[in-house]
Design an enzyme around this catalytic site. Structure first.
Site, short mmCIF file in Angstrom:
data_model
loop_
_atom_site.label_atom_id
_atom_site.label_comp_id
_atom_site.label_asym_id
_atom_site.label_seq_id
_atom_site.Cartn_x
_atom_site.Cartn_y
_atom_site.Cartn_z
N LYS A 274 9.22 0.47 0.59
CA LYS A 274 8.35 1.27 -0.28
C LYS A 274 7.11 1.68 0.51
CE LYS A 274 5.68 1.19 -4.59
NZ LYS A 274 4.31 1.24 -4.07
N ASP B 265 3.52 -4.00 14.39
CA ASP B 265 3.19 -2.88 15.27
C ASP B 265 2.07 -3.20 16.25
OD1 ASP B 265 5.10 -1.57 13.90
OD2 ASP B 265 3.84 0.07 13.16
N SER C 251 6.04 -2.90 -0.55
CA SER C 251 4.75 -2.22 -0.57
C SER C 251 3.66 -2.98 0.19
CB SER C 251 4.34 -1.88 -2.00
OG SER C 251 4.21 -2.98 -2.81
#
Length: 523
Positions: free
Chosen positions: A321, A307, A296
């Protein structure tokens, strides 16, 4: 806190869920009537049982079971938290509790102090490692099987309240009383912050609580003052926590206006969070350590760094998650944490793994990953070409089930050592070392770290005693790498006799992921 978005830690996401229909506006009177009928049906049934059933029944437990069953039809992270459990869960997320400040161990039916929390009430009152707490006021805490929650309740209380303790100090053979004042005891989410080489800093975080960013930022500034040029941020085993803590930490690494995360709710409403210009580590080399238990909020952070091509993700595929929860109190002291949105990394990928299997297999797929070989070989990680995305610089990344690291580090270089490593990192070692110290604490307290190391490594009795201890505890271990086992034992002796930092300075020298980062960083 009730409206706060939460990436709830996995260990707390296993049990329970909610039994009320949240105030969704229904589209027609017909739907509203149907919903009311179903709610009335449930209420009538509980009333009938309460008033008419032949035996006495705890209807509260029936309600708990009912709401659990309702939420079983949702996702694994929508959970109900009953009144009994909510206080301890909230303490963990808040980052502190009120108590006397000791780490203890029930040794031979007696509450034995492993260590007093630094600057806590017990340390200030002179309570030392090895002391036995016999009484809290007139409540006996020894020589009977007392549940742990009962012991804890007698040691905790209101902030500023006083408690009289009766202590037995084994090293002197004396019994005495102390009065101390309960205070707030921090539950640290940053375990340690130190340098692992001349230019490389290391910070380990165990969760994302209300205090995590402040702890992290303080640690980061301290390491920068020591001249670090690179940073390792370790979120292995970190099951998550508050979304905004992950966002704030990512903001320290990313440049102004870089996307951190995007959430999308049921209605399709998007909520994007961007970095600001306030970052305190936007240019140094950055490495994020992850494993199969990083989940998470840990994955939000890792995904934002990956990214945006800001740093290097090192380790093994994370948990997977990608759901956001919000806590909603139910008015009786219980609460529900309900999934209200999905989150997406800056490249647009969801890393939520499938949750058709909502049983133990969802939360613990270690065996599945072990059997597939992905814990040992990066090529064994299954990816879906249909879930292919690109980072800011055009590198290919994948969605659909966790963050795949840029640099893979296998679970263990030598197969067969996994159980040994897991045991050496468990509480079993803590208790063994405590019992060894307890036999002759005055002797050990006279040793500096170098003399202590010679004592552990050059005296076969410690390894032999540990083998017997493990065997009596019902575990099986591989003892081929005796040097590794002795290193872990020595580190734990150091932790209990000296400091947490000293412990990590020893352990990190044996850490394969840290060693991998240091080898990359030299190039």
């Amino acid at each position: 806190m009730s409206n706060r978005k939460i990436y709830f830690p996995l260990a707390m996401s296993i049990a329970v869920a909610i039994g009320l229909l949240l105030g969704n506006k229904l589209s027609s009177n017909q739907s509203l009537t149907a919903a009311q009928i179903n709610k009335n049906k449930l209420n009538k049934l509980i009333d009938f049982i309460d008033k008419e059933y032949v035996d006495n029944v705890n209807t509260d437990s029936i309600v708990d079971i009912t709401v659990d069953k309702i939420l079983e039809n949702l996702d694994p992270h929508s959970v109900y938290i009953n009144k009994k459990n909510i206080a301890s869960i909230n303490e963990s997320m808040r980052g502190d509790f009120v108590g006397i400040g000791v780490n203890f161990y029930m040794y031979k039916d007696t509450l034995a102090v492993i260590k007093s929390v630094k600057n806590g009430p017990s340390e200030k009152a002179g309570i030392k490692a090895g002391d036995r707490i016999l009484y809290a006021e007139k409540v006996q805490l020894y020589d009977k099987k007392i549940p742990s929650d009962s012991i804890i309740s007698n040691l905790r209380g209101e902030e500023g309240s006083e408690v009289n303790l009766t202590i037995f100090r084994k090293t002197s053979g004396k019994k005495f009383k102390v009065k101390l004042t309960r205070d707030r005891i921090p539950l640290k989410s940053v375990d340690v912050a130190l340098k692992v080489s001349k230019d490389v800093g290391y910070i380990k975080m165990n969760r994302f609580s209300e205090t995590t960013y402040d702890e992290f930022h303080k640690a980061l500034l301290s390491l920068k003052a020591q001249g670090i040029k690179s940073l390792i941020l370790d979120v292995r085993g970190n099951g998550g926590g508050y979304l905004d803590m992950a966002e704030d930490i990512a903001d320290d690494f990313l440049k102004d206006k870089e996307l951190i995360v995007k959430t999308v709710n049921k209605k399709g409403t998007e909520d994007a969070t961007y970095a600001t210009s306030k970052g305190d580590f936007e240019t140094g080399d950055l490495y994020i350590l992850i494993d199969e238990n990083s989940a998470s909020a840990s994955e939000i952070l890792a995904g934002a760094i990956q990214d945006n091509d800001r740093g290097t993700i090192v380790g093994r595929r994370s948990f997977g998650k990608g759901l956001v929860q919000r806590e909603m109190p139910l008015g009786d002291g219980s609460a529900v944490r309900l999934t209200v949105a999905r989150y997406y990394t800056p490249s647009g990928r969801s890393i939520q793994k499938p949750y058709g299997d909502k049983a133990d297999g969802y939360f613990n797929e270690f065996e599945k990953r072990f059997e597939s070989g992905e814990l040992y070989e990066a090529d064994s990680i299954k990816v879906a070409d249909s879930l292919k995305y690109k980072t800011k610089k055009g590198r290919i990344v994948y969605g659909g089930g966790g963050i795949i690291p840029d640099v893979f580090v296998p679970f263990e270089a030598n197969h067969g050592e996994e159980a040994t490593t897991m045991i050496m990192q468990s509480g079993l070692v803590d208790y063994f070392v405590f019992e060894q110290l307890d036999k002759n604490r005055l002797f050990f307290e006279k040793l500096d770290k170098e003399k202590l190391k010679k004592e552990i490594f050059n005296n076969s009795k410690y390894l032999n005693n540990f083998k017997n201890y493990v065997s009596q505890s019902g575990f099986l271990m591989n003892y081929k790498n005796e040097n590794k086992i002795l290193t872990y034992l020595y580190a734990e002796f150091v932790r209990q006799l000296f400091t947490e930092d000293d412990y990590y300075k020893i352990i990190l020298q044996e850490d394969e992921m840290v060693k991998k980062v240091l080898s990359i960083n030299k190039k």
